[in-house]
Design a protein around this motif. Structure first.
Motif, PDB file in Angstrom:
ATOM      1  N   VAL A 135       0.857  -1.185   0.000  1.00  0.00           N
ATOM      2  CA  VAL A 135       0.000   0.000   0.000  1.00  0.00           C
ATOM      3  C   VAL A 135       0.891   1.233   0.000  1.00  0.00           C
ATOM      4  O   VAL A 135       1.803   1.344   0.827  1.00  0.00           O
ATOM      5  N   VAL A 136       0.636   2.148  -0.921  1.00  0.00           N
ATOM      6  CA  VAL A 136       1.435   3.366  -1.043  1.00  0.00           C
ATOM      7  C   VAL A 136       0.480   4.556  -1.032  1.00  0.00           C
ATOM      8  O   VAL A 136      -0.435   4.637  -1.862  1.00  0.00           O
ATOM      9  N   VAL A 137       0.678   5.472  -0.097  1.00  0.00           N
ATOM     10  CA  VAL A 137      -0.207   6.628   0.053  1.00  0.00           C
ATOM     11  C   VAL A 137       0.635   7.889   0.165  1.00  0.00           C
ATOM     12  O   VAL A 137       1.565   7.942   0.987  1.00  0.00           O
ATOM     13  N   SER A 138       0.316   8.884  -0.636  1.00  0.00           N
ATOM     14  CA  SER A 138       0.958  10.194  -0.509  1.00  0.00           C
ATOM     15  C   SER A 138      -0.002  11.123   0.217  1.00  0.00           C
ATOM     16  O   SER A 138      -1.159  11.275  -0.189  1.00  0.00           O
ATOM     17  N   ALA A 139       0.478  11.733   1.296  1.00  0.00           N
ATOM     18  CA  ALA A 139      -0.420  12.542   2.116  1.00  0.00           C
ATOM     19  C   ALA A 139       0.335  13.673   2.795  1.00  0.00           C
ATOM     20  O   ALA A 139       1.556  13.620   2.985  1.00  0.00           O
ATOM     21  N   LYS A 140      -0.420  14.675   3.188  1.00  0.00           N
ATOM     22  CA  LYS A 140       0.074  15.811   3.948  1.00  0.00           C
ATOM     23  C   LYS A 140      -0.844  15.992   5.150  1.00  0.00           C
ATOM     24  O   LYS A 140      -2.061  16.075   4.993  1.00  0.00           O
ATOM     25  N   VAL A 141      -0.261  16.042   6.348  1.00  0.00           N
ATOM     26  CA  VAL A 141      -1.067  16.065   7.561  1.00  0.00           C
ATOM     27  C   VAL A 141      -1.255  17.494   8.053  1.00  0.00           C
ATOM     28  O   VAL A 141      -0.467  18.381   7.743  1.00  0.00           O
ATOM     29  N   PRO A 142      -2.308  17.737   8.829  1.00  0.00           N
ATOM     30  CA  PRO A 142      -2.485  19.053   9.438  1.00  0.00           C
ATOM     31  C   PRO A 142      -1.713  19.163  10.738  1.00  0.00           C
ATOM     32  O   PRO A 142      -1.431  18.165  11.403  1.00  0.00           O
ATOM     33  N   GLU A 143      -1.365  20.370  11.092  1.00  0.00           N
ATOM     34  CA  GLU A 143      -0.692  20.635  12.363  1.00  0.00           C
ATOM     35  C   GLU A 143      -1.687  21.277  13.314  1.00  0.00           C
ATOM     36  O   GLU A 143      -2.492  22.115  12.917  1.00  0.00           O
ATOM     37  N   GLY A 144      -1.641  20.911  14.580  1.00  0.00           N
ATOM     38  CA  GLY A 144      -2.525  21.523  15.565  1.00  0.00           C
ATOM     39  C   GLY A 144      -2.823  20.576  16.709  1.00  0.00           C
ATOM     40  O   GLY A 144      -3.078  19.385  16.499  1.00  0.00           O
ATOM     41  N   GLN A 145      -2.789  21.101  17.921  1.00  0.00           N
ATOM     42  CA  GLN A 145      -3.085  20.306  19.104  1.00  0.00           C
ATOM     43  C   GLN A 145      -4.453  19.627  18.964  1.00  0.00           C
ATOM     44  O   GLN A 145      -5.449  20.259  18.625  1.00  0.00           O
ATOM     45  N   GLY A 146      -4.476  18.319  19.216  1.00  0.00           N
ATOM     46  CA  GLY A 146      -5.734  17.578  19.191  1.00  0.00           C
ATOM     47  C   GLY A 146      -6.112  17.003  17.846  1.00  0.00           C
ATOM     48  O   GLY A 146      -7.100  16.260  17.763  1.00  0.00           O
ATOM     49  N   LEU A 147      -5.354  17.279  16.781  1.00  0.00           N
ATOM     50  CA  LEU A 147      -5.641  16.709  15.467  1.00  0.00           C
ATOM     51  C   LEU A 147      -4.876  15.395  15.318  1.00  0.00           C
ATOM     52  O   LEU A 147      -3.712  15.296  15.702  1.00  0.00           O
ATOM     53  N   TRP A 148      -5.535  14.392  14.713  1.00  0.00           N
ATOM     54  CA  TRP A 148      -4.985  13.031  14.701  1.00  0.00           C
ATOM     55  C   TRP A 148      -5.321  12.357  13.371  1.00  0.00           C
ATOM     56  O   TRP A 148      -6.286  11.618  13.270  1.00  0.00           O
ATOM     57  N   PRO A 149      -4.535  12.624  12.315  1.00  0.00           N
ATOM     58  CA  PRO A 149      -4.760  11.969  11.028  1.00  0.00           C
ATOM     59  C   PRO A 149      -4.201  10.547  11.028  1.00  0.00           C
ATOM     60  O   PRO A 149      -3.195  10.262  11.687  1.00  0.00           O
ATOM     61  N   ASP A 179       2.872  17.161  17.229  1.00  0.00           N
ATOM     62  CA  ASP A 179       4.244  16.675  17.033  1.00  0.00           C
ATOM     63  C   ASP A 179       4.360  16.156  15.607  1.00  0.00           C
ATOM     64  O   ASP A 179       4.461  14.960  15.369  1.00  0.00           O
ATOM     65  N   VAL A 180       4.334  17.070  14.650  1.00  0.00           N
ATOM     66  CA  VAL A 180       4.244  16.684  13.241  1.00  0.00           C
ATOM     67  C   VAL A 180       5.601  16.327  12.635  1.00  0.00           C
ATOM     68  O   VAL A 180       5.734  16.201  11.424  1.00  0.00           O
ATOM     69  N   ARG A 181       6.604  16.129  13.469  1.00  0.00           N
ATOM     70  CA  ARG A 181       7.892  15.618  12.999  1.00  0.00           C
ATOM     71  C   ARG A 181       8.020  14.107  13.188  1.00  0.00           C
ATOM     72  O   ARG A 181       8.986  13.511  12.730  1.00  0.00           O
ATOM     73  N   THR A 182       7.035  13.483  13.877  1.00  0.00           N
ATOM     74  CA  THR A 182       7.111  12.063  14.203  1.00  0.00           C
ATOM     75  C   THR A 182       5.927  11.318  13.617  1.00  0.00           C
ATOM     76  O   THR A 182       4.776  11.716  13.825  1.00  0.00           O
ATOM     77  N   ALA A 183       6.207  10.242  12.881  1.00  0.00           N
ATOM     78  CA  ALA A 183       5.168   9.374  12.337  1.00  0.00           C
ATOM     79  C   ALA A 183       5.289   8.000  12.979  1.00  0.00           C
ATOM     80  O   ALA A 183       6.394   7.543  13.307  1.00  0.00           O
ATOM     81  N   TYR A 184       4.150   7.331  13.138  1.00  0.00           N
ATOM     82  CA  TYR A 184       4.091   6.029  13.790  1.00  0.00           C
ATOM     83  C   TYR A 184       3.547   4.988  12.821  1.00  0.00           C
ATOM     84  O   TYR A 184       2.599   5.253  12.078  1.00  0.00           O
ATOM     85  N   GLY A 185       4.147   3.782  12.858  1.00  0.00           N
ATOM     86  CA  GLY A 185       3.619   2.623  12.147  1.00  0.00           C
ATOM     87  C   GLY A 185       3.449   1.497  13.148  1.00  0.00           C
ATOM     88  O   GLY A 185       4.376   1.181  13.894  1.00  0.00           O
TER      89      GLY A 185
END
Length: 467
Positions: A135-149, A179-185
């Motif tokens: 699975v390959v997904v290109s995405a851009k996440v929002p920044e802001g306290q309480g947002l969880w993409p 904390d939009v510098r860290t991604a989790y898998g």
């Protein structure tokens, strides 16, 4: 790069029908007719070919409305899971296409005099289910306290092995808006709940600055996570079982049809709730494309790997480099690792047989500034002792524990707050392992969210078995 024209969705379904590796009850998906819900045919987009794979299905979001032959809206009331605040709706205010991208937007409004949040969630259940693939997904996440993409996968039939977490879950990407510098898998599985998680931190920029490519290679017996083509995490040890029952044959539960889903949550137990700094005008989760590839066949004759338990050093210590005699790399997964999360800022250095941890910002969680050593063997019925020396530039608190990152983050040594002072002290904690054997216990020193950024010095760290 060599390219080929993307298959139509129905051609991809035909390919799925002819793929021997996906014979797990996909007949329902194959027989479904494409609803005539898309208002216009999307343009044909060139999609990269991947060596060893065929394109199973894709969505480039190049039409003018969500393609409901591939996606479902999934509405839910607030608080449906994880104490999240949003209502998931079917409104095109929350889910829409714009400039060749899918946009999932969180909206803050007022209801009965209180803040009210709506957002969107789309799933491929019963439309684009598949077993094994990339699975390959290109995405851009929002920044802001309480947002969880999130971009994640769940089984088509959640009841097949039992309700969550027994059914299994594959999280391709989660990012917390604060904390939009860290991604989790992550994968979730089992009864009791188990999980295996990896993180990928950016040294410059953030996942909110631009589009990044998140991918998972899901095969029998192994799942691998990539960001922008770089492998950062893999897993091959999981299980599932009914409570008190025998484990199902490996690689259950990750041997059944799953589907891709994407959502933007607001609030909840992990990210916390929005605050005055959260800009909902910019609360948009953008997805450029979703592409699912599959190999011609997969070898399903796999065996669960044997657990390998770390052996103690000659002096009985299970902590490697506990005397800090080696100035090791603190960013890799060997021995000591220094981590920053959720607003934590700082650095760590091994020098003069100790580790020196400097904090610049304490962050919002105990683990925002964190030193860990994983791979500790924790055997049910055994007793252990953790000891270390510590002092600080000025009096402050830290938290120590032995956690279980592969077993739902339970604690073998409970979170223990201690006060360090400018005078070096020796701290000793005894605990008994009461859970099932675990070869991945983790010693943690947590320096975040304690009301201080004073520098801490730690030395002579030991975890040993005692009678």
């Amino acid at each position: 790069m060599k390219k080929f024209k993307a298959l139509s969705f129905m051609a991809a379904i035909a390919l799925l029908a002819g793929t021997a590796s996906c014979g797990n009850n996909n007949s329902e998906t194959q027989s479904k007719k494409t609803p005539e819900t898309t208002t216009s045919a999307p343009e044909v987009v060139d999609v990269p070919e991947l060596d060893g794979y065929s394109l199973l299905w894709n969505d480039e979001f190049s039409g003018d409305a969500l393609d409901e032959s591939k996606w479902n809206y999934e509405p839910h009331e607030p608080g449906w899971t994880n104490e999240e605040l949003q209502e998931y709706t079917t409104s095109t205010d929350n889910v829409f296409l714009r400039d060749g991208k899918l946009v999932i937007k969180a909206i803050k409004s007022d209801k009965n005099g209180k803040d009210y949040y709506t957002s969107g969630k789309v799933t491929g259940q019963n439309k684009t289910d598949f077993t094994y693939g990339k699975v390959v997904v290109s995405a851009k996440v929002p920044e802001g306290q309480g947002l969880w993409p999130a971009i994640w996968m769940m089984p088509k039939d959640e009841s097949f092995y039992g309700q969550w977490p027994k059914c299994g879950e594959i999280d391709i990407m989660e990012v917390l808006g604060n904390d939009v510098r860290t991604a989790y898998g992550t994968i979730h599985f089992g009864e009791p709940h188990g999980e295996v998680q990896g993180t990928y931190g950016l040294t410059s920029g953030s996942y909110a600055d631009s589009f990044h490519e998140y991918s998972v290679e899901w095969e029998p017996g192994e799942i691998r996570w990539y960001i922008d083509g770089e492998l950062y995490h893999s897993a091959n040890d999981w299980f599932t079982a009914e409570k008190g029952g025998d484990e199902k044959p490996y690689p259950a539960p990750f041997n059944q049809p799953f589907f891709v889903q994407m959502n933007l949550a607001v609030g909840g137990t992990w990210p916390g709730n929005p605050d005055a700094t959260t800009d909902f005008d910019k609360a948009e989760f953008e997805i450029d494309y979703v592409r699912v590839y599959q190999k011609p066949e997969y070898d399903t004759n796999v065996k669960k790997p044997e657990k390998v338990y770390r052996q103690a050093l000659e002096d009985g210590n299970f902590i490697f480099n506990g005397d800090f005699s080696e100035a090791e790399d603190l960013t890799d997964d060997v021995n000591w690792k220094f981590l920053l999360f959720n607003g934590g800022e700082g650095s760590a250095e091994i020098k003069d047989n100790m580790i020196i941890i400097k904090s610049e910002a304490e962050g919002t969680e105990d683990y925002s500034v964190q030193l860990v050593q994983p791979d500790l063997p924790m055997i049910k019925g055994k007793k252990y002792r953790a000891t270390f020396n510590a002092y600080a530039d000025e009096e402050r608190d830290i938290v120590v524990c032995v956690s279980a990152p592969s077993a739902g983050w339970i604690r073998y040594l409970q979170d223990t707050k201690l006060t360090v002072t400018p005078e070096k002290q020796t701290f000793t904690y005894d605990f008994e392992m009461k859970e099932k054997d675990d070869n991945n216990g983790r010693l943690e020193f947590n320096l975040g969210h304690r009301g201080s950024t004073a520098t801490v010095y730690i030395s002579n760290v030991r975890v040993e078995e005692i009678k």
